[in-house]
Design an enzyme around this catalytic site. Structure first.
Site, PDB file in Angstrom:
ATOM      1  N   ASP A  34      81.924  50.498  15.195  1.00 32.05           N
ATOM      2  CA  ASP A  34      80.872  51.268  14.529  1.00 32.05           C
ATOM      3  C   ASP A  34      81.076  51.226  13.018  1.00 32.05           C
ATOM      4  OD1 ASP A  34      78.830  53.037  13.965  1.00 32.05           O
ATOM      5  OD2 ASP A  34      79.516  54.588  15.334  1.00 32.05           O
ATOM      6  N   ASP A  35      80.082  50.728  12.289  1.00 29.39           N
ATOM      7  CA  ASP A  35      80.123  50.684  10.817  1.00 29.39           C
ATOM      8  C   ASP A  35      81.279  49.838  10.298  1.00 29.39           C
ATOM      9  OD1 ASP A  35      77.948  52.340  10.838  1.00 29.39           O
ATOM     10  OD2 ASP A  35      78.771  53.816   9.462  1.00 29.39           O
ATOM     11  N   CYS A  72      73.027  51.870  13.694  1.00 32.26           N
ATOM     12  CA  CYS A  72      73.697  52.195  14.946  1.00 32.26           C
ATOM     13  C   CYS A  72      72.758  52.303  16.139  1.00 32.26           C
ATOM     14  CB  CYS A  72      74.507  53.483  14.783  1.00 32.26           C
ATOM     15  SG  CYS A  72      73.602  54.832  14.023  1.00 32.26           S
ATOM     16  N   ARG A  76      72.401  49.663  19.438  1.00 27.52           N
ATOM     17  CA  ARG A  76      72.756  50.032  20.805  1.00 27.52           C
ATOM     18  C   ARG A  76      71.593  49.795  21.765  1.00 27.52           C
ATOM     19  NH1 ARG A  76      76.135  52.021  17.532  1.00 27.52           N
ATOM     20  NH2 ARG A  76      78.189  52.743  18.182  1.00 27.52           N
ATOM     21  N   LYS A 129      80.450  56.095  22.390  1.00 26.88           N
ATOM     22  CA  LYS A 129      79.250  56.656  21.762  1.00 26.88           C
ATOM     23  C   LYS A 129      77.976  56.105  22.400  1.00 26.88           C
ATOM     24  CE  LYS A 129      77.006  56.190  17.208  1.00 26.88           C
ATOM     25  NZ  LYS A 129      77.249  55.823  15.790  1.00 26.88           N
ATOM     26  N   HIS A 131      74.283  57.548  21.894  1.00 31.46           N
ATOM     27  CA  HIS A 131      73.409  57.585  20.708  1.00 31.46           C
ATOM     28  C   HIS A 131      72.105  56.801  20.871  1.00 31.46           C
ATOM     29  CE1 HIS A 131      73.420  57.988  16.019  1.00 31.46           C
ATOM     30  NE2 HIS A 131      72.798  58.979  16.630  1.00 31.46           N
ATOM     31  N   HIS A 223      83.476  54.349  11.611  1.00 31.38           N
ATOM     32  CA  HIS A 223      82.421  55.165  11.016  1.00 31.38           C
ATOM     33  C   HIS A 223      83.026  56.412  10.349  1.00 31.38           C
ATOM     34  CE1 HIS A 223      78.768  57.630  10.799  1.00 31.38           C
ATOM     35  NE2 HIS A 223      78.044  56.652  11.309  1.00 31.38           N
ATOM     36  N   ASP A 327      78.214  47.205  15.164  1.00 33.53           N
ATOM     37  CA  ASP A 327      76.809  47.611  15.237  1.00 33.53           C
ATOM     38  C   ASP A 327      76.036  47.407  13.944  1.00 33.53           C
ATOM     39  OD1 ASP A 327      77.942  49.682  13.760  1.00 33.53           O
ATOM     40  OD2 ASP A 327      76.923  51.274  14.864  1.00 33.53           O
ATOM     41  N   ASN A 328      76.700  47.314  12.822  1.00 35.21           N
ATOM     42  CA  ASN A 328      76.039  47.037  11.537  1.00 35.21           C
ATOM     43  C   ASN A 328      77.117  46.717  10.521  1.00 35.21           C
ATOM     44  OD1 ASN A 328      75.416  50.412  11.972  1.00 35.21           O
ATOM     45  ND2 ASN A 328      76.854  49.817  10.366  1.00 35.21           N
ATOM     46  N   LYS A 387      74.781  48.459   5.612  1.00 32.38           N
ATOM     47  CA  LYS A 387      74.104  49.171   6.691  1.00 32.38           C
ATOM     48  C   LYS A 387      72.740  49.665   6.206  1.00 32.38           C
ATOM     49  CE  LYS A 387      74.812  53.488   9.304  1.00 32.38           C
ATOM     50  NZ  LYS A 387      75.803  54.565   9.569  1.00 32.38           N
TER      51      LYS A 387
END
Length: 709
Positions: A34-35, A72, A76, A129, A131, A223, A327-328, A387
């Site tokens: 994540d991130d 994010c 997903r 996660k 989300h 993140h 994710d990014n 992002k």
């Protein structure tokens, strides 16, 4: 009962019955960071030690041109369904709108990987996660938001340990769930990254049948918030004292050595809003931010190692397709002193010191900070932007493929373009599953992606060419792009013109070809527009992620307090002030924003001061002479190029240019609103808040000029 035993019993009780149905098909494990920026893994150029992930890369494949969606929730949605995110209903985040592409929850006209593989005889588990729903269950005061069929167990997973929402404390994550019920309170020593890895490994070890399984493991690391155990941070101490400039150069050199990037692609210039390291304020705090971020990546790598060990110990590693990606791109967001995603108190009741305050070193549970634009710029080496955006810095992700029984070209690179939409197609292919045309009498949209399996072995030239020439699309918050073959058309925001790049010659997007090739711009624009219509993307001129005031004139008095959506939209605008002030001491006259983005006028030691913050970098202009007492009239002008003029009465008091590395006005709309006579939120000028004015602002006139004027 101990905390560890309580967790073990809960997870054990959630184990479903086992059906003996042996199938000679591979297990599939998808791990999502994540991130995390493109260059944050050792095997993609980083200095951060990631031995577990690097070992997967050394025994498998690394894709150098794989893409996510830049944020994010859309990532997903796309990964889980094999569709573009708007088709899955999550074109933005989980805030629902009436538009079908922006419902904030996975639609029933799409299928998840878990649903498709479970129908094919796979066991299905998830840790981490989720989300992709706005339904918060027990954490919502609205009973209409307790539709748990939108949670993992309602979308094909048999077991789940993780969070329903996005960002939150690593020591006490909000919306933590076991299967479909709130988890018990966490105790001392809990760390979410480690817990995700432990839960995923437990699912593997407790699997007693011969059926293959699908495991989706979605970490929140790295993140924000910057949370890491003290010993992890101490191990990184001093590593980033040379700063972000040296780090970008070192990572780029390593990427060239690894073959991840090409020598003809220049390293992009440092973000113009970021100062050179030598002139940056608060360097000890800045270095600590990156130390904690790196510690989060290290802990992520250890958790991946826990999962790999469970696969190896149970004899399943060789027969498991494992995919690792992010994710990014790196996240440039600087955190202010408020925000709904931020935890107010620690698990044992202490207040959390929220926001990127250089007086507070990040890492412990009672802090809530991010590493910000300077270090995100380094994370995304060699690309630009971050992002949210769909330039390469926002959407380029590592993709590692590990499958010992099928990947023999150990440590090889794959340069063919791929996208998240390909993950579902790949899983269906390797599992020998059937992708449905309908589920529960609801027609299912056809897949958008294609299987990556042909790239896992010896790749024929025709296959390479077919991947190289494919067309891919993006849209997020009005940021939009289309890549066809070697050319990419991209724009940053609804107000920005198209840019055109040749990604074979210039993947770092440094030479815009739009003016040279207008016919190609038009051709690709037509493709993007057709995609947008087909895939439920709202037209760019309708995209308003937030509603801001369109007023150009604001007449205010002492005590005025405008929230963000009613404050002057000062981004890129000429801002003028006319202030009628009666003072008998120091304090804030006007403050718009906080320590991340904003501007303020105040009096300190009797002198008039003006400050602007851009991405956490503060510039201050101070008048040389003391102000007279009593009632005075202050006029000011703040231009988009960074020029500032202040006068008292008819006399010019101060003039100068506010700077980061280059001059400039606001980059983003401040989060903390505007106040007259005090600053109760994030401190724009570095003064202790609320710093009320000793005196009164009888009238404050703010006027906005056209953008760029």
């Amino acid at each position: 009962m101990s905390q560890a035993l309580r967790w073990s019993l809960l997870l054990a009780l959630s184990t479903p019955g086992v059906v003996a149905q042996p199938a000679p098909r591979p297990n599939v494990v998808v791990i999502l960071a994540d991130d995390m920026g493109f260059s944050d893994l050792g095997c993609y150029g980083s200095e951060i030690p990631t031995p577990s992930i690097d070992a997967l890369a050394n025994d498998g494949l690394r894709f150098t041109q794989f893409y996510n969606t830049g944020r994010c929730c859309p990532t997903r949605a796309s990964l889980l369904t094999g569709l573009y995110p708007h088709q899955a209903g999550v074109g933005h985040m989980v805030d629902a709108t009436a538009d079908p592409g922006y419902r904030g929850v996975l639609g029933r006209d799409c299928a998840t990987i878990a649903e498709v593989l479970r129908d094919s005889g796979y066991r299905t588990w998830m840790a981490g996660k989720w989300h992709v729903t706005d339904q918060l269950g027990a954490w919502s005061d609205d009973p209409r938001r307790d539709d748990r069929s939108t949670w993992p167990l309602g979308r094909g997973f048999e077991r789940f340990f993780g969070t329903i929402t996005g960002a939150g404390s690593y020591y006490d994550p909000p919306t933590l769930v076991v299967d479909a019920e709130p988890a018990p309170p966490v105790g001392d020593g809990f760390l979410y990254t480690t817990a995700i890895g432990d839960a995923a490994a437990r699912f593997v070890r407790e699997h007693a049948g011969d059926e293959p399984f699908f495991l989706y493991c979605a970490f929140t690391a790295p993140h924000w918030p910057l949370h890491a155990p003290a010993e992890d941070v101490a191990a990184r101490q001093g590593r980033y004292d040379a700063g972000w400039d040296a780090l970008r150069e070192a990572r780029h050199a390593r990427q060239l050595e690894l073959g991840i990037v090409h020598a003809e692609w220049p390293l992009t210039e440092r973000d113009p809003a970021v100062p050179a390291w030598e002139t940056a304020p608060d360097r000890a705090w800045q270095a600590r931010r990156m130390e904690v971020y790196a510690a989060q990546v290290v802990r992520l790598d250890a958790a991946v190692g826990t999962i790999v060990a469970a696969l190896r110990d149970t004899g399943r590693l060789d027969d498991t397709l494992l995919l690792f990606l992010a994710d990014n791109g790196g996240c440039q967001e600087e955190l202010g002193g408020s925000g709904s995603a931020q935890t107010a108190r620690t698990h044992d009741g202490r207040p959390v010191r929220r926001g990127n305050d250089p007086a507070v070193m990040p890492g412990p549970e009672d802090t809530y900070q991010s590493y910000g634009r300077p270090w995100a710029n380094a994370s995304n080496t060699p690309f630009r932007r971050y992002k949210h955006f769909v330039h390469e810095g926002g959407i380029a992700t590592p993709l590692i493929v590990h499958w010992p029984t099928r990947v023999a070209d150990h440590g090889a690179l794959r340069d063919e373009p791929g996208h998240l939409i390909d993950i579902m197609a790949t899983c269906v292919d390797v599992a020998g599953a059937s992708y449905p045309t309908e589920r529960d009498n609801v027609p299912i949209q056809p897949l958008e992606g294609r299987s990556l399996l042909p790239l896992f072995g010896d790749v024929p030239d025709a296959v390479r060419a077919s991947f190289a020439e494919r067309t891919l699309y993006w849209e997020h918050e009005g940021n939009r792009a289309v890549r066809r073959g070697r050319h990419k058309l991209v724009a940053a925001g609804v107000r920005s013109a198209w840019e055109l790049y040749d990604l074979v010659a210039d993947r770092t997007e440094t030479h815009d070809l739009a003016a040279e090739l207008p016919a190609l711009v038009t051709e690709l624009d037509v493709l993007w527009t057709d995609y947008a219509k087909r895939c439920r993307v709202v037209p760019p001129d309708r995209w308003q992620p937030e509603s801001f005031s369109d007023a150009a004139r604001f007449e205010l008095t002492h005590g005025a307090d405008l929230p963000r959506d009613r404050a002057p939209f000062a981004v890129g605008r000429h801002v003028s002030f006319d202030l009628d002030v009666e003072r008998d001491g120091d304090g804030v006259i006007l403050a718009h924003g906080g320590s991340t983005h904003g501007y303020a006028i105040w009096v300190a030691d009797g002198r008039l001061c003006f400050a602007v913050c851009r991405s956490g970098v503060r510039s201050v202009l101070r008048a040389a002479d003391a102000l007279p007492g009593g009632r005075i009239r202050i006029r000011g002008r703040f231009a988009p190029d960074g020029d500032v003029e202040l006068s008292v009465g008819d006399r010019a008091t101060a003039r100068g240019t506010v700077r980061g590395t280059v001059p400039g006005g606001l980059l983003e709309m401040p989060a903390d609103g505007l106040q007259v006579g005090r600053d109760e939120r994030g401190s724009v000028g570095g003064y202790p808040t609320p710093n009320p004015l000793r005196g009164r602002v009888h009238a404050a006139l703010i006027e906005l000029g056209p953008a760029g004027r």
